[in-house]
Enzyme design. Structure first.
Site, PDB file in Angstrom:
ATOM      1  N   GLU A 206       0.799  -1.249   0.000  1.00  0.00           N
ATOM      2  CA  GLU A 206       0.000   0.000   0.000  1.00  0.00           C
ATOM      3  C   GLU A 206       0.822   1.285   0.000  1.00  0.00           C
ATOM      4  O   GLU A 206       0.662   2.125   0.882  1.00  0.00           O
ATOM      5  CB  GLU A 206      -0.949  -0.017   1.205  1.00  0.00           C
ATOM      6  CG  GLU A 206      -1.849  -1.234   1.229  1.00  0.00           C
ATOM      7  CD  GLU A 206      -2.803  -1.271   2.411  1.00  0.00           C
ATOM      8  OE1 GLU A 206      -2.568  -0.565   3.402  1.00  0.00           O
ATOM      9  OE2 GLU A 206      -3.785  -2.019   2.327  1.00  0.00           O
ATOM     10  N   GLU A 313      -6.057 -10.882  -1.306  1.00  0.00           N
ATOM     11  CA  GLU A 313      -6.925 -10.686  -0.128  1.00  0.00           C
ATOM     12  C   GLU A 313      -8.387 -10.616  -0.563  1.00  0.00           C
ATOM     13  O   GLU A 313      -9.158  -9.787  -0.059  1.00  0.00           O
ATOM     14  CB  GLU A 313      -6.541  -9.385   0.592  1.00  0.00           C
ATOM     15  CG  GLU A 313      -5.090  -9.311   1.003  1.00  0.00           C
ATOM     16  CD  GLU A 313      -4.718  -8.032   1.739  1.00  0.00           C
ATOM     17  OE1 GLU A 313      -5.613  -7.300   2.204  1.00  0.00           O
ATOM     18  OE2 GLU A 313      -3.509  -7.764   1.856  1.00  0.00           O
TER      19      GLU A 313
HETATM   20  C1  GLA Z   1      -4.999  -4.528   4.173  1.00  0.00           C
HETATM   21  C2  GLA Z   1      -3.816  -5.357   4.607  1.00  0.00           C
HETATM   22  C3  GLA Z   1      -4.247  -6.651   5.240  1.00  0.00           C
HETATM   23  C4  GLA Z   1      -5.350  -6.438   6.242  1.00  0.00           C
HETATM   24  C5  GLA Z   1      -6.489  -5.689   5.612  1.00  0.00           C
HETATM   25  C6  GLA Z   1      -7.579  -5.430   6.621  1.00  0.00           C
HETATM   26  O1  GLA Z   1      -5.599  -4.990   3.054  1.00  0.00           O
HETATM   27  O2  GLA Z   1      -2.949  -5.643   3.546  1.00  0.00           O
HETATM   28  O3  GLA Z   1      -3.163  -7.213   5.878  1.00  0.00           O
HETATM   29  O4  GLA Z   1      -4.858  -5.720   7.323  1.00  0.00           O
HETATM   30  O5  GLA Z   1      -5.988  -4.438   5.157  1.00  0.00           O
HETATM   31  O6  GLA Z   1      -7.883  -6.553   7.342  1.00  0.00           O
END
Ligand code: GLA
Length: 404
Positions: A206, A313
């Site tokens: 990020e 994710e």
């Molecule tokens: C981001 C992070 C993850 C997690 C999510 C929220 O996407 O990369 O590790 O913390 O936020 O759960």
């Protein structure tokens, strides 16, 4: 003759009585027996409903394996805390990412850093428990994450590892700390015999904003080192990571950062122009109202860079970002269709050889344990009940909400 006729008459009366008694015995139900319902002469008016056939048994990991892909979930120690839960994870998934326990907040030891004067990495109990479980059960691991603005202790950026001093260290000191940190993570994984479990690692998480600028707010990596901190993170990771571990940049809202990510990834090269990066992780925190056409434009544009793409994710909330929805039958069906179309688009590209993708990770298993639980983003409801989303993911179209 008269006598003979009389005898015949008596005999007939006897036979009739006997037959009547036998019949009575046959039809009278005993008190415990249910009476056989009298068959209806006429066919009933109402048509008999056709029973919905039970969906065939399907396991995520078998379906993904048919396309040469691993499928994962994020993991906590609670999720493998009982044999039932662990068996469930193993039935469906063959890759895991620790939800929290490998993040900087969880593996950096302040007291030891102060004591030694160098940043000290120390693996925690939960992380070790999960790695041992993965090793025992032949489950692959994605490492998550090394350099991130969030879930990172702030003391690492300060003089004497003490944020109370208010003095941020110099760029040179921070680069040394970054190198030492990354080196220790890979060395310790190797020494402890875990390195072979890993196939990918999120080196930076990020770092870019939707407007094309670098994240600077609350990001001390950027503030202390400057805008080449990502380049350094990758060059250290490249130097120390075992060769089986692919190095990833991971981000969310990838569909709104496509050009930015394309431009930036091209700068992650060594002096000979070779990539320091192996792949781009798409977090894929999506919504059922998102456009899959636009999402696949991003997938296609970034995969044209020649790197591996992983969905890292994945979860799909009901509704849209500006107006998320609570679950109802209609939006759960829509979610099933969304998962079906998304995963089919990935399989089709992978099978056609236009997308280099080796794994897809869901950010959790059941809605009730999701970080976005209010909008039911995952494949299973509580009690591991399969949702249309599950059937969408395993490509069983008839059960994925298309008939609603
Ligand atoms: C981001 C992070 C993850 C997690 C999510 C929220 O996407 O990369 O590790 O913390 O936020 O759960």
């Amino acid at each position: 003759m008269k006598k003979l006729l009389m005898l015949c008459f008596v005999l007939m009366v006897f036979v009739c009585c006997f037959a009547a008694c036998g019949k009575k015995n046959e039809t009278t139900p005993t008190p415990t027996e249910e009476a056989t319902p009298t068959p209806t002469e006429e066919p009933t008016e109402e048509p008999t409903p056709t029973p919905t056939p039970e969906p065939p048994e399907a396991f995520l990991k078998d379906v993904f394996a048919e396309h040469g892909m691993k499928v994962g979930t994020c993991l906590t120690t609670q999720m493998i805390g009982s044999k039932t839960m662990s068996d469930f994870v193993l039935k469906h998934y063959n890759s895991v990412t620790m939800e929290n326990d490998m993040k900087p907040d969880y593996i950096l030891n302040k007291a030891k850093s102060v004591e030694t004067g160098d940043i000290v990495v120390e693996f925690n109990k939960n992380m070790i428990t999960m790695l041992d479980w993965a090793k025992e059960n032949g489950v692959a691991v994605r490492g998550h994450t090394l350099v991130w603005y969030s879930q990172t202790p702030q003391w690492i950026f300060y003089d004497n590892f003490d944020d109370k001093t208010g003095n941020l260290v110099s760029r040179e000191v921070m680069l040394k700390r970054m190198e030492s940190y990354i080196k220790q993570v890979f060395e310790k994984l190797t020494e402890a015999g875990y390195a072979d479990l890993f196939y990918a690692y999120d080196v930076v998480n990020e770092a870019w904003m939707e407007n094309g600028t670098m994240r600077d707010q609350m990001n001390n990596w950027y503030k202390v080192i400057g805008d080449d901190y990502i380049w350094y993170a990758f060059s250290y990771a490249k130097k120390y990571a075992p060769s089986n571990i692919a190095l990833f940049y991971n981000d969310y809202n990838e569909q709104f950062k496509t050009d930015t990510l394309e431009k930036f990834v091209k700068t992650l090269v060594d002096k000979d122009g070779n990539y320091l990066i192996d792949g781009i992780g798409f977090q894929a925190h999506l919504y059922t109202e998102d456009s899959l056409t636009s999402y696949f434009k991003t997938v296609d544009q970034l995969s044209a860079l020649g790197l591996t793409i992983e969905l890292t994710e994945l979860d799909v909330c009901l509704g849209k970002y500006q107006a998320p929805q609570m679950a109802n039958e209609a939006n759960l069906a829509k979610q099933g269709r969304f998962y079906y179309d998304l995963i089919k688009g990935i399989f089709d590209r992978k099978d056609a050889g236009t997308l280099k993708i080796d794994s897809l990770t869901f950010w959790g298993i059941t809605d009730s344990a999701s970080w976005r639980k209010a909008y039911s983003p995952l494949l299973f409801a509580s009690g591991y009940k399969k949702k249309p989303a599950f059937y969408g993911a395993v490509q069983l179209k008839d059960y994925a909400g298309f008939t609603e």
